[in-house]
Design a protein around this motif. Structure first.
Motif, PDB file in Angstrom:
ATOM      1  N   GLN A 231       0.823  -1.208   0.000  1.00  0.00           N
ATOM      2  CA  GLN A 231       0.000   0.000   0.000  1.00  0.00           C
ATOM      3  C   GLN A 231       0.857   1.259   0.000  1.00  0.00           C
ATOM      4  O   GLN A 231       0.558   2.230  -0.703  1.00  0.00           O
ATOM      5  CB  GLN A 231      -0.937  -0.023   1.204  1.00  0.00           C
ATOM      6  N   ASP A 232       1.943   1.232   0.762  1.00  0.00           N
ATOM      7  CA  ASP A 232       2.842   2.398   0.794  1.00  0.00           C
ATOM      8  C   ASP A 232       3.543   2.600  -0.544  1.00  0.00           C
ATOM      9  O   ASP A 232       3.659   3.731  -1.037  1.00  0.00           O
ATOM     10  CB  ASP A 232       3.891   2.210   1.898  1.00  0.00           C
ATOM     11  N   GLY A 235       1.003   3.836  -3.289  1.00  0.00           N
ATOM     12  CA  GLY A 235       0.103   4.928  -2.921  1.00  0.00           C
ATOM     13  C   GLY A 235      -0.190   5.912  -4.031  1.00  0.00           C
ATOM     14  O   GLY A 235      -1.356   6.307  -4.241  1.00  0.00           O
ATOM     15  N   ASP A 236       0.818   6.327  -4.805  1.00  0.00           N
ATOM     16  CA  ASP A 236       0.613   7.314  -5.858  1.00  0.00           C
ATOM     17  C   ASP A 236       0.099   6.704  -7.161  1.00  0.00           C
ATOM     18  O   ASP A 236      -0.340   7.423  -8.061  1.00  0.00           O
ATOM     19  CB  ASP A 236       1.916   8.060  -6.137  1.00  0.00           C
ATOM     20  N   VAL A 237       0.126   5.373  -7.247  1.00  0.00           N
ATOM     21  CA  VAL A 237      -0.302   4.720  -8.490  1.00  0.00           C
ATOM     22  C   VAL A 237      -1.819   4.764  -8.644  1.00  0.00           C
ATOM     23  O   VAL A 237      -2.346   4.781  -9.766  1.00  0.00           O
ATOM     24  CB  VAL A 237       0.190   3.257  -8.530  1.00  0.00           C
ATOM     25  N   ALA A 239      -3.768   7.257  -8.082  1.00  0.00           N
ATOM     26  CA  ALA A 239      -4.113   8.503  -8.774  1.00  0.00           C
ATOM     27  C   ALA A 239      -3.804   8.394 -10.269  1.00  0.00           C
ATOM     28  O   ALA A 239      -4.571   8.878 -11.114  1.00  0.00           O
ATOM     29  CB  ALA A 239      -3.354   9.674  -8.157  1.00  0.00           C
ATOM     30  N   MET A 240      -2.681   7.763 -10.608  1.00  0.00           N
ATOM     31  CA  MET A 240      -2.321   7.571 -12.020  1.00  0.00           C
ATOM     32  C   MET A 240      -3.383   6.739 -12.741  1.00  0.00           C
ATOM     33  O   MET A 240      -3.808   7.063 -13.858  1.00  0.00           O
ATOM     34  CB  MET A 240      -0.972   6.865 -12.149  1.00  0.00           C
ATOM     35  N   GLU A 243      -6.527   8.723 -13.347  1.00  0.00           N
ATOM     36  CA  GLU A 243      -6.388   9.637 -14.486  1.00  0.00           C
ATOM     37  C   GLU A 243      -6.569   8.906 -15.811  1.00  0.00           C
ATOM     38  O   GLU A 243      -7.063   9.467 -16.791  1.00  0.00           O
ATOM     39  CB  GLU A 243      -5.004  10.308 -14.446  1.00  0.00           C
ATOM     40  N   GLU A 259      -5.622  -2.076  -2.366  1.00  0.00           N
ATOM     41  CA  GLU A 259      -6.268  -0.940  -1.693  1.00  0.00           C
ATOM     42  C   GLU A 259      -6.810  -1.298  -0.305  1.00  0.00           C
ATOM     43  O   GLU A 259      -7.120  -2.450  -0.008  1.00  0.00           O
ATOM     44  CB  GLU A 259      -7.398  -0.393  -2.562  1.00  0.00           C
TER      45      GLU A 259
END
Length: 421
Positions: A231-232, A235-237, A239-240, A243, A259
């Motif tokens: 998860q850490d 984390g930013d994937v 949002a990718m 999009e 998740e």
């Protein structure tokens, strides 16, 4: 000058020089061909000479000649040669191949004590020997995975049990998966598999479906790993992927596994129920229907096929996993149990033993670990199960497991079990 009959050790019928080489047992038996016994002993002597006395080529040629003689020899003679070879640092291959699949009393010293045998020799014995040879091989120390795989492919329950008890051998993941599949019909293998250090979560989660309560609890405790690191790192994937509007199915399935949120908010918006708890309460009052089961599955963030598998689970521990993973209370678990028309009370009026065991499983499970198990099941029991595999299952066709991915193998084994029960 002595006569030829007194000095020639090769005269017809054998002379004193030959007769004196015979052991007392052989002289007492008075065999028809005394020369054969003496020659076999002499050739065995040559084969057993140290490297300082004989080179590899000389040893090999002598061994080939000895092989031909041993084919016609008595069991006692072959066993005697095998015992002598077992202590050598180098054993001619031709002799090994002959004796290692011979009568078990002949093969025993080679299989049990000969350190000079290589994987090729042991593979040959596993492939061409009988059950007695395989049982002895399965107990041998430091057995390689290639030999273990061959022994397991024999599908002999006794051989596999000895192999699983052998802590000095190595089992490949393919071997573990094969044994897990065998354990569906051979319950005695389950506790032995659980003791193997090679057992991984993918195989343990499959084993769960036909294991007894105590083993199920061990599986959930030992293999219910958390996903914090994943998860850490991812984390930013999320949002990718958002999009990209989640168009990549591969990354979408992987992120659904990683998740933190378990319940499906989108499904709740479309549901006639205000919550997952409300859906379960309604099922407890009216009884579980297929439509309700599908609704509960969607609200829980799993596919209906996974939900159906959990609701049909004979032991009920799968329900504990579902409830803990989705944040449901023990009260909701009881309601779900009631909805499935399972017994709530025992003859003495206390909580039914089966329900009591499931409630204990619920208590010992952590939320994140329960989610890991539930999502693995959902991934393997739904996403990986193609329409081709479903058709094969429903028609009773056999599917080659080696050609499938790990989750596909899990799905095939789990749903095949439902069809058998």
């Amino acid at each position: 000058m002595p006569s030829r009959s007194e000095s020639d050790p090769y005269k017809e019928g054998g002379g004193p020089a030959v007769a004196n080489d015979l052991s007392p047992e052989i002289r007492d038996e008075a065999p028809k061909f005394q020369a054969r016994h003496v020659l076999m002993r002499r050739l065995a002597d040559v084969v057993c000479l140290p490297e300082s006395r004989i080179n590899a080529f000389e040893r090999a040629v002598t061994a080939d000649l000895l092989v031909e003689m041993l084919r016609e020899a008595e069991v006692e003679d072959r066993a005697r040669v095998a015992r002598r070879l077992a202590i050598l640092a180098e054993v001619p291959n031709s002799l090994v191949r002959l004796l290692i699949v011979d009568d078990i009393d002949v093969a025993r010293p080679l299989i049990e004590t000969c350190d000079a045998l290589n994987d090729g020799d042991l593979f040959f014995a596993a492939r061409h020997g009988k059950t007695a040879h395989r049982l002895m091989l399965a107990a041998r120390k430091n057995l390689s995975s290639i030999v273990s795989d061959t022994l397991i492919n024999s599908e002999s329950l006794s051989v596999v049990e000895v192999l699983l008890r052998n802590a000095k051998t190595t089992l490949s993941q393919t071997a573990i998966e094969t044994i897990v599949a065998m354990s569906q019909n051979e319950p005695s293998l389950v506790p032995l598999i659980m003791k193997r250090p090679e057992l991984r979560p993918s195989s343990a989660y499959i084993l769960f479906w036909w294991a007894e309560t105590d083993i199920r609890r061990q599986i959930l405790s030992r293999f219910g790993v958390n996903r914090e690191i994943m998860q850490d790192m991812a984390g930013d994937v999320f949002a990718m992927a958002a999009e990209e509007k989640w168009q990549d199915a591969t990354s979408r399935k992987a992120l659904q596994f990683i998740e933190r949120r378990q319940r499906n908010r989108e499904a709740l918006k479309k549901s006639p129920y205000k919550s997952l708890e409300a859906a379960i309460a309604d099922a407890a009052t009216l009884g579980m229907t297929r439509k309700m089961a599908e609704e509960i599955s969607y609200l829980s963030g799993i596919k209906p096929s996974t939900g159906a598998k959990l609701l049909r689970d004979r032991g009920g521990e799968g329900l504990a996993v579902l409830c803990k993973a989705t944040g449901l209370s023990k009260r909701a678990l009881r309601a779900l149990w009631k909805a499935l028309r399972r017994p709530m009370k025992g003859p003495d009026g206390t909580t039914h033993p089966h329900l009591a065991e499931v409630l204990i499983t619920y208590d010992v499970l952590g939320v994140d670990r329960a989610q890991t198990v539930l999502r693995y099941w959902n991934w393997s029991l739904s996403s990986a199960l193609t329409h081709v595999m479903l058709r094969a299952l429903s028609s009773g066709e056999e599917v080659e497991l080696e050609g499938l991915s790990v989750p596909q193998r899990a799905a095939m084994l789990a749903f095949a079990q439902d069809l058998k029960s």
